[in-house]
Design an enzyme around this catalytic site. Structure first.
Site, mmCIF file in Angstrom:
data_model
loop_
_atom_site.group_PDB
_atom_site.id
_atom_site.type_symbol
_atom_site.label_atom_id
_atom_site.label_comp_id
_atom_site.label_asym_id
_atom_site.label_seq_id
_atom_site.Cartn_x
_atom_site.Cartn_y
_atom_site.Cartn_z
ATOM 1 N N ASP A 193 -50.345 -4.243 -2.759
ATOM 2 C CA ASP A 193 -50.352 -4.372 -4.219
ATOM 3 C C ASP A 193 -50.638 -5.798 -4.669
ATOM 4 O OD1 ASP A 193 -49.826 -3.293 -6.900
ATOM 5 O OD2 ASP A 193 -48.078 -4.603 -6.846
ATOM 6 N N MET A 274 -46.773 -3.140 -13.436
ATOM 7 C CA MET A 274 -47.817 -3.465 -14.402
ATOM 8 C C MET A 274 -48.936 -4.315 -13.806
ATOM 9 S SD MET A 274 -46.926 -1.950 -17.156
ATOM 10 C CE MET A 274 -48.131 -2.693 -18.240
ATOM 11 N N ARG A 275 -48.824 -4.656 -12.515
ATOM 12 C CA ARG A 275 -49.848 -5.525 -11.937
ATOM 13 C C ARG A 275 -51.224 -4.854 -11.966
ATOM 14 N NH1 ARG A 275 -47.436 -7.020 -7.511
ATOM 15 N NH2 ARG A 275 -46.782 -9.068 -8.250
ATOM 16 N N ALA A 276 -51.256 -3.544 -11.748
ATOM 17 C CA ALA A 276 -52.537 -2.835 -11.746
ATOM 18 C C ALA A 276 -53.224 -2.939 -13.105
ATOM 19 C CB ALA A 276 -52.332 -1.373 -11.363
#
Length: 687
Positions: A193, A274-276
């Site tokens: 991720d 929320m990184r995506a």
């Protein structure tokens, strides 16, 4: 310095080249993880990218590559005055798999500390890579703690060093590129991720494209300079396009429409955190700048999803990365429409671009590739379907045909749901590769003491060295601030951590285990142990026995995923050649001991203990088991016997092996029978 292979001369691999170029335009995208089989130009493309990177202005003499127009106020070599600097090519720094933590982040300059009595910081590879490229080949083989440090620095844009009395912070912004072959083991989902984009590469199956690959490679090997010269115009064009996209990037507008599509896509694919969303937004914006536009379109969002989401869909360690493109198109269409998907917030001219199926390989997708190449045949050649997924065992395949078992076989059955297992560990103190299973002396871990170095000094224990040298300073005539140190004073730090082991599974696949419900439970238990081995960074191997022989279903490997695939497709039936299985496992361990003598083995035998076939099968199995006891191999027997009447044969086998027997129920971590701790028996004497 040898001439690198030109980036624009790489045949095909459009997604790989596009992902690298997007990060060259905006390192804030978060780097690229390149996954693929060996021989697919992964390293070639990454090394070729360095020649396309624009030159950087740096403060003369600064070891941390500060920009002269805006120097880092916290630079350890500072403070620097704003002014003119010098230009140099952007660096590409390679991080070796075997690098130490000191080499990565930097450390106290021991030589100056001892000779001059001053604390000085010696920069590491993160400082060298600032404003350049940091390349990690085989990133999946890098120690976890180094990967954590690396990705933390990449996310924060700075490296913090707090060790050995040194407190340093310096800027560390770089284009992070990692390559890996999934056959050699996977990265943990948490680490996957942290990479912004991921690309799956595979060799093209088109003969014409393969011919062109060979032709260009031979031409380059014969005359690297001449070959590079023939591609100089294309290289210059792409370099200029990178510069132009960098200048345009701040002007690109991400409207509410595309932003809503990004959020809806991430929600639809159930990605964690929320990184995506953030990575997709940055990628879509960079795609627009790369295409020379100042507004983000639905096609940018789609391409960003294909690059940023597949590895974030890997929720289970054995899941293959991938993305359902039909579902992606449906989501983009549902949340596109006329609500501003063109980035302007109100225009309908391009608001329906998400309703069409944009071609990601169009003029804006390839990134300066020579026009004669065409689409990359290896881009979507079905590799995701062949990456380890198998049809449900015992069920019809897509063709409608049920698996056809051989004579005396039963069709493979699906494994039961995996569970969290108790910790199985090898007793004593090992010296194997870093991992998370058994206690070991390691290069990384808590410091437990100091000793005189045996051979080359690898990890100095500073306090113990000073303590050893201090009583002799007057006799050695010390007159200055420096400490007079001799070789006999040096002390090696001893550290204790955890090691990874070789976990060899020896699985009974005979008819006595073939009852459908029973074999499903057995496979579920082995799959659970494989998950545990994945998390503890072990190597695994799989030996099975049935009929008249034992066979190596999977030689020892770091790819736990491969073991899970072999387990799922394991057929059953026939007699129980227990001795043959044990002897085959003994051969595997003997060969592996020669290859990797420091890695200790843990053998897990999954059986009901029965032995049939051949003369005196029980006695022969006992003699084979005693070989392991004599070698001090740590072993556990998972007793699969069921029913009201139990013969206790698995317990007898464990006694012959010098190990421990546990039932399937006792293997569970939540079992009330607290028994599986260190493996008992003769293995204790080997420690």
């Amino acid at each position: 310095m040898s001439t690198p292979f030109p980036f624009t001369a790489v045949v095909g691999q459009d997604d790989l080249r596009l992902a690298l170029l997007l990060n060259a335009v905006s390192p804030a995208v978060g780097g690229v993880l390149v996954r693929g089989e060996k021989g697919t130009a992964k390293s070639t493309a990454v090394r070729a990218l360095s020649a396309l990177m624009p030159e950087v202005d740096v403060v003369a003499g600064c070891r941390f590559s500060c920009a002269p127009a805006a120097p880092d106020p916290a630079c350890p070599d500072g403070p620097h005055e704003v002014g003119a600097g010098v230009q140099r090519p952007a660096r590409m720094v390679e991080l070796p798999v075997g690098a130490s933590e000191d080499r990565l982040v930097g450390a106290l300059d021991i030589e100056r500390a001892l000779a001059e009595g001053v604390k000085a910081f010696e920069p590491g590879l993160l400082a060298d890579a600032h404003r350049g490229i940091l390349y990690v080949d085989e990133v999946n083989l890098l120690h976890d703690h180094l990967v954590d440090l690396l990705l933390d620095a990449a996310a924060m844009g700075a490296s913090y060093v707090e060790r050995e009395g040194v407190s340093v912070r310096h800027a560390a912004r770089f284009l992070l590129v990692g390559t890996m072959n999934p056959e050699e083991g996977e990265l943990r989902p948490q680490l996957l991720d942290r990479f912004g984009l991921t690309v799956e590469v595979a060799a093209s199956r088109e003969p014409d494209q393969r011919v062109e690959v060979v032709r260009r490679r031979l031409a380059y090997d014969d005359d690297p300079d001449g070959f590079a010269g023939r591609w100089a115009d294309e290289e210059t064009s792409v370099r200029a396009r990178i510069v132009a996209a960098r200048k345009l990037l701040p002007s690109v507008v991400l409207g509410d429409g595309p932003l809503r599509q990004i959020a809806a896509t991430c929600a639809a694919f159930e990605v964690d955190g929320m990184r995506a969303d953030i990575v997709m937004a940055r990628t879509a914006t960079t795609l627009a700048a790369w295409a020379g536009r100042t507004e983000v379109l639905a096609e940018d969002v789609r391409q960003a999803a294909l690059l940023a989401l597949p590895h974030r869909r890997r929720r289970n360690p054995f899941d293959a990365p991938g993305l359902d493109e039909d579902k992606l198109d449906e989501t983009l269409e549902e949340f596109g429409g006329g609500d501003g998907s063109n980035g302007s917030g109100g225009s309908d001219d391009s608001g329906d671009s998400g309703d069409e199926d944009p071609d990601p390989d169009g003029p804006d997708g390839g990134g300066g590739q020579p026009p004669q190449e065409g689409p990359d045949g290896g881009k979507d050649d079905g590799s995701s379907e062949s990456s380890g997924e198998v049809p449900a065992q015992g069920e019809p395949s897509e063709s409608g045909q049920a698996p056809s078992p051989g004579a005396g076989e039963q069709a493979p059955v699906r494994a039961a749901e995996p569970f969290r297992t108790k910790v199985l560990s090898v007793p004593g103190l090992g010296e194997g590769a870093a991992g998370r299973r058994s206690r070991a002396r390691t290069e990384h871990g808590r410091t437990t003491g100091a000793r005189r170095p045996q051979g080359a000094l690898t990890k100095l224990h500073l306090a113990a060295t000073v303590q050893a040298a201090a009583p002799h300073q007057r006799a050695r005539g010390r007159s200055g601030p420096g400490l007079v140190v001799r070789r006999d004073d040096l002390r090696q730090a001893t550290r204790e951590g955890r090691e990874g082991n070789l976990v060899l599974f020896v699985v009974d696949a005979s008819g006595s285990m073939a009852a459908r419900q029973r074999m499903s439970a057995v496979k579920g238990a082995v799959l659970s142990l494989l998950l545990d081995a994945y998390q503890r960074r072990d190597k695994v191997g799989l030996v099975t026995f049935r009929g008249s022989t034992g066979e190596v279903a999977l030689p020892p490997t770091s790819s736990v995923d491969a073991a899970a695939v072999r387990l799922e497709s394991l057929p059953t039936g026939g007699r129980t050649p227990l001795a043959a299985g044990l002897l085959r496992a003994h051969d595997v361990l003997r060969v592996e001991r020669l290859r990797d003598p420091a890695r200790r083995a843990l053998m897990v035998v999954v059986t009901d203990g029965r032995a049939t076939g051949g003369p005196e099968p029980v006695n022969l199995a006992g003699r084979a088991a005693r070989l392991f006891a004599a070698d001090g191999v740590a072993s556990v027997v998972v007793d699969c016997e069921s029913g009201p009447v139990r013969l206790g044969l698995a317990g007898q086998l464990a006694g012959e092996l010098g190990g421990t027997a546990v039932t399937l129920d006792e293997l569970r971590a939540d079992s009330i029978a607290g028994l599986v701790r260190d493996v008992q028996g003769n293995s204790r004497r080997a420690a």
